[in-house]
Scaffold this motif. Structure first.
Motif, PDB file in Angstrom:
ATOM      1  N   VAL A 341     -33.112  93.816  14.850  1.00  0.00           N
ATOM      2  CA  VAL A 341     -32.842  94.386  13.534  1.00  0.00           C
ATOM      3  C   VAL A 341     -32.900  93.267  12.497  1.00  0.00           C
ATOM      4  CG1 VAL A 341     -31.230  95.681  12.106  1.00  0.00           C
ATOM      5  CG2 VAL A 341     -31.412  96.187  14.558  1.00  0.00           C
ATOM      6  N   ALA A 344     -31.157  96.295   7.523  1.00  0.00           N
ATOM      7  CA  ALA A 344     -30.670  97.650   7.791  1.00  0.00           C
ATOM      8  C   ALA A 344     -29.801  98.128   6.643  1.00  0.00           C
ATOM      9  CB  ALA A 344     -29.874  97.695   9.094  1.00  0.00           C
ATOM     10  N   THR A 346     -26.597 100.342   5.236  1.00  0.00           N
ATOM     11  CA  THR A 346     -25.237 100.303   5.775  1.00  0.00           C
ATOM     12  C   THR A 346     -24.969 101.381   6.808  1.00  0.00           C
ATOM     13  OG1 THR A 346     -24.501 101.619   3.866  1.00  0.00           O
ATOM     14  CG2 THR A 346     -24.274  99.208   3.713  1.00  0.00           C
ATOM     15  N   ASP A 347     -25.637 102.524   6.720  1.00  0.00           N
ATOM     16  CA  ASP A 347     -25.384 103.620   7.655  1.00  0.00           C
ATOM     17  C   ASP A 347     -26.517 103.793   8.672  1.00  0.00           C
ATOM     18  OD1 ASP A 347     -27.235 104.431   5.812  1.00  0.00           O
ATOM     19  OD2 ASP A 347     -26.392 106.442   5.509  1.00  0.00           O
ATOM     20  N   LYS A 349     -28.900 103.423  12.051  1.00  0.00           N
ATOM     21  CA  LYS A 349     -28.573 103.483  13.470  1.00  0.00           C
ATOM     22  C   LYS A 349     -29.771 103.065  14.321  1.00  0.00           C
ATOM     23  CE  LYS A 349     -25.792 107.698  12.764  1.00  0.00           C
ATOM     24  NZ  LYS A 349     -25.674 109.144  13.133  1.00  0.00           N
ATOM     25  N   PRO A 387     -24.595 101.185  15.585  1.00  0.00           N
ATOM     26  CA  PRO A 387     -24.826 100.725  14.209  1.00  0.00           C
ATOM     27  C   PRO A 387     -25.921  99.658  14.189  1.00  0.00           C
ATOM     28  CG  PRO A 387     -22.479 100.676  14.756  1.00  0.00           C
ATOM     29  CD  PRO A 387     -23.217 100.910  16.036  1.00  0.00           C
ATOM     30  N   SER A 388     -26.772  99.730  13.200  1.00  0.00           N
ATOM     31  CA  SER A 388     -27.825  98.720  13.045  1.00  0.00           C
ATOM     32  C   SER A 388     -27.230  97.506  12.353  1.00  0.00           C
ATOM     33  CB  SER A 388     -28.989  99.271  12.229  1.00  0.00           C
ATOM     34  OG  SER A 388     -29.665 100.275  12.920  1.00  0.00           O
ATOM     35  N   GLU A 389     -27.045  96.459  13.087  1.00  0.00           N
ATOM     36  CA  GLU A 389     -26.494  95.220  12.537  1.00  0.00           C
ATOM     37  C   GLU A 389     -27.593  94.171  12.490  1.00  0.00           C
ATOM     38  OE1 GLU A 389     -23.119  93.989  14.736  1.00  0.00           O
ATOM     39  OE2 GLU A 389     -22.042  95.900  14.486  1.00  0.00           O
ATOM     40  N   PRO A 390     -27.955  93.687  11.297  1.00  0.00           N
ATOM     41  CA  PRO A 390     -28.986  92.653  11.222  1.00  0.00           C
ATOM     42  C   PRO A 390     -28.648  91.474  12.127  1.00  0.00           C
ATOM     43  CG  PRO A 390     -28.509  93.498   9.039  1.00  0.00           C
ATOM     44  CD  PRO A 390     -27.487  94.110   9.964  1.00  0.00           C
ATOM     45  N   GLN A 392     -28.983  91.696  15.444  1.00  0.00           N
ATOM     46  CA  GLN A 392     -28.728  92.197  16.791  1.00  0.00           C
ATOM     47  C   GLN A 392     -30.041  92.569  17.474  1.00  0.00           C
ATOM     48  OE1 GLN A 392     -25.681  92.592  18.680  1.00  0.00           O
ATOM     49  NE2 GLN A 392     -27.335  92.754  20.188  1.00  0.00           N
ATOM     50  N   ASN A 408     -34.096 101.133   8.618  1.00  0.00           N
ATOM     51  CA  ASN A 408     -34.180  99.881   9.375  1.00  0.00           C
ATOM     52  C   ASN A 408     -35.500  99.164   9.121  1.00  0.00           C
ATOM     53  OD1 ASN A 408     -31.732  99.951  10.879  1.00  0.00           O
ATOM     54  ND2 ASN A 408     -32.643 101.410  12.322  1.00  0.00           N
ATOM     55  N   GLU A 515     -34.706  85.086   9.252  1.00  0.00           N
ATOM     56  CA  GLU A 515     -33.792  84.803   8.148  1.00  0.00           C
ATOM     57  C   GLU A 515     -34.173  83.476   7.530  1.00  0.00           C
ATOM     58  OE1 GLU A 515     -29.515  85.208   8.715  1.00  0.00           O
ATOM     59  OE2 GLU A 515     -29.887  86.397  10.522  1.00  0.00           O
TER      60      GLU A 515
END
Length: 563
Positions: A341, A344, A346-347, A349, A387-390, A392, A408, A515
């Motif tokens: 990811v 993403a 905030t909501d 998936k 949850p999509s966590e940048p 991960q 995403n 990043e």
């Protein structure tokens, strides 16, 4: 800044020319057969017309032979190249193992006229006796676009029939790739016809010298984004891709069977060379001895983007397990995947793996009702959503149900096979007829992995980073590794101004800046290659030791390699 057209200089001895006048000047004056081979998507009629016009000033006789009029009857071509057991499957078929000869009953005689030249052109031209061999090409994205638009003349051996994408992917491309690869060591010239009125050509020896050089240095393929019903808009807004298209969905950073490398001095003086040619001509330098022994000349890892920023959910699907992929579809290795990811909402998936209480039979029943009657299905009744966590990475071994949700930007780091999405549910998105698109869910349920579910999914497939090694201002982490997957994913975390060290150790590395502004990569041979945010770079096995220096602030670089 992200570069839309990374370009590399040809080898010093290479001869690169442009324009039909210069191309035609390389046709011998007399007493020769020139074979111009290539895929059906080349504008062969236009090629002949241009050569006729340029050669009309010669006093010698120039004659032409079109290989397409010597194809076997369409029924014979289909009978030889399509398996009976695939006839009832509208989605997939086993990869064709045929040679291009199977498109012909017999080959036409090829003799030059007295004192003149015969030009044999079209798919299979190299099969006849010839004195000079050219390969004319347009990248595969042109064929896929033409097939999607319903053009004729796209499928091999069927010049007058409406294009069939299924046949293009699983029959034509394997046959054409095999044919091209067997010719690569003896091309006299490579002709790029993406602009039919402005061809570019590189001589065969120069092409091979250029590939030999590229296979020893960092190299980036030409990126490309296509549009799909679920696509988002990140690549349009941030990278400037396809700004007039409906979206940018699937980003081809490095998908070896379709990737190309730009060779030239400018956008007007360049040829696009298939990345696969580097693997065919230089397998030890590109892949390394162990990878070459295991995968042949198939480059086994791909990097692509799934852009759903401002778009929709991908279909819930899985990929074939090893035995099914090999026996049913013909690929010798299967389509394991990972999702990194990058960005993403905030909501957002990621759907991954079965719930602890999932009942495959109830899942199948609901999928069938959805497919046949358009009944809404909530995938979260059966499939876990994370949850999509940048930052991960989600591991997706073959057989695992999964999907990237809306909002995403996923960097998909996967095994190279990419044409076998066994879909269970596609959110009732309509097809061209306005009805929900048919889904290959029978294939999906034949491969559904039911053993890994619930807590096992979170434990095995959503891994925490583990530091592998570190230095002053940097560390290298393993962020995804499974015993059943032949590759692993790592990440360099580099502080501002710091420099990390690495070594390919006789296997290729693939890097992507996830990043930060970017990195400067310097090899032991002294090559320097800047890599910006979101760009992907291949370091061939021959590169050996290299360093990564952060540009600007801190940076994170994802890396994949064969274990």
């Amino acid at each position: 800044m992200y570069t839309l057209d990374p370009r590399y200089a040809p080898a010093p001895e290479a001869v690169l020319i442009t324009g039909w006048q210069d191309v035609a000047s390389h046709i011998p004056r007399a007493g020769a057969v020139v074979a111009v081979d290539g895929p059906p998507t080349v504008d062969w009629t236009g090629l002949r017309a241009q050569l006729e016009q340029q050669l009309s000033v010669r006093e010698t006789c120039i004659t032409f032979l079109d290989m397409r009029i010597h194809y076997a009857a369409p029924a014979d071509v289909r009978r030889r190249t399509e398996r009976a057991e695939d006839a009832g499957d509208p989605y997939f078929c086993k990869l064709a193992e045929n040679l291009l000869d199977d498109c012909f009953n017999s080959l036409p005689p090829a003799e030059p006229p007295p004192g003149g030249v015969l030009i044999v052109y079209g798919p299979g031209a190299a099969l006849v006796r010839h004195d000079l061999l050219w390969y004319a090409d347009v990248p595969k994205r042109y064929a896929e676009g033409a097939a999607t638009a319903g053009h004729t003349g796209v499928n091999l051996g069927l010049p007058h029939e409406r294009a069939d994408l299924r046949r293009l992917f699983y029959i034509d491309w394997p046959m054409l790739d095999r044919h091209r690869d067997t010719l690569a060591h003896r091309f006299d010239a490579w002709l790029d016809l993406q602009e039919p009125d402005y061809p570019t050509m590189i001589d065969g020896a120069g092409l091979r010298a250029t590939c030999a050089a590229l296979a020893r240095h960092p190299v980036r393929t030409r990126p490309y984004f296509n549009s799909t019903p679920w696509g988002g808009h990140w690549a349009q807004r941030k990278l400037g891709f396809n700004t007039n298209a409906r979206n940018t969905a699937l980003g081809y950073e490095l998908i070896a069977p379709e990737a190309g490398v730009l060779v030239g001095t400018s956008a007007h003086d360049q040829v696009e060379v298939p990345f696969q040619l580097l693997c065919v001509l230089e397998p030890m330098n590109m892949l390394g001895p162990q990878v070459h022994a295991r995968f042949g000349t198939s480059f086994p890892i791909r990097f692509d983007y799934l852009d759903t920023v401002g778009g929709g959910n991908l279909s819930v699907h899985c990929h074939p397990k090893e035995t099914y992929m090999r026996e049913r579809f013909g690929w010798p290795y299967t389509q394991h995947e990972t999702y990194y990811v990058t960005l993403a909402d905030t909501d957002a998936k990621v759907f991954l793996g079965l719930r602890e209480d999932a009942d495959p039979e109830i899942f199948r029943k609901q999928v069938q009702e959805s497919s046949t009657d358009g009944v809404h299905l909530d995938p979260e009744d059966h499939v876990l959503a994370f949850p999509s966590e940048p930052g991960q990475l989600f591991m997706i071994p073959a057989g695992t149900p999964h999907a990237s949700g809306a909002g995403n930007l996923v960097l998909e780091i996967s095994a190279t096979p990419y044409l076998y999405s066994l879909r269970f549910y596609d959110w009732l998105r309509p097809g061209a007829n306005g009805k929900p698109r048919p889904l290959p869910y029978e294939h999906g349920f034949a491969n559904l992995e039911t053993g890994r579910r619930g807590t096992r999914v979170a434990r095995d497939l959503v891994q925490a980073p583990r530091t592998l090694r570190s230095g002053d201002g940097w560390r290298e982490e393993v962020i995804g590794a499974l015993e059943e997957m032949f590759y692993e994913v790592r990440r360099h975390v580099i502080a501002a101004g710091a420099e990390a060290t690495d070594d390919t150790q006789e296997t290729f590395h693939i890097l992507n800046v996830v990043e930060g502004e970017g990195v400067m990569i310097e090899t032991a041979a002294g090559d320097r290659h800047e890599l910006a945010y979101a760009e992907t770079l291949t370091l061939p096995a021959a590169v050996g030791h290299y360093t990564l220096r952060a540009i600007g602030g801190p940076v994170r670089v994802v890396k994949a390699l064969v274990r």
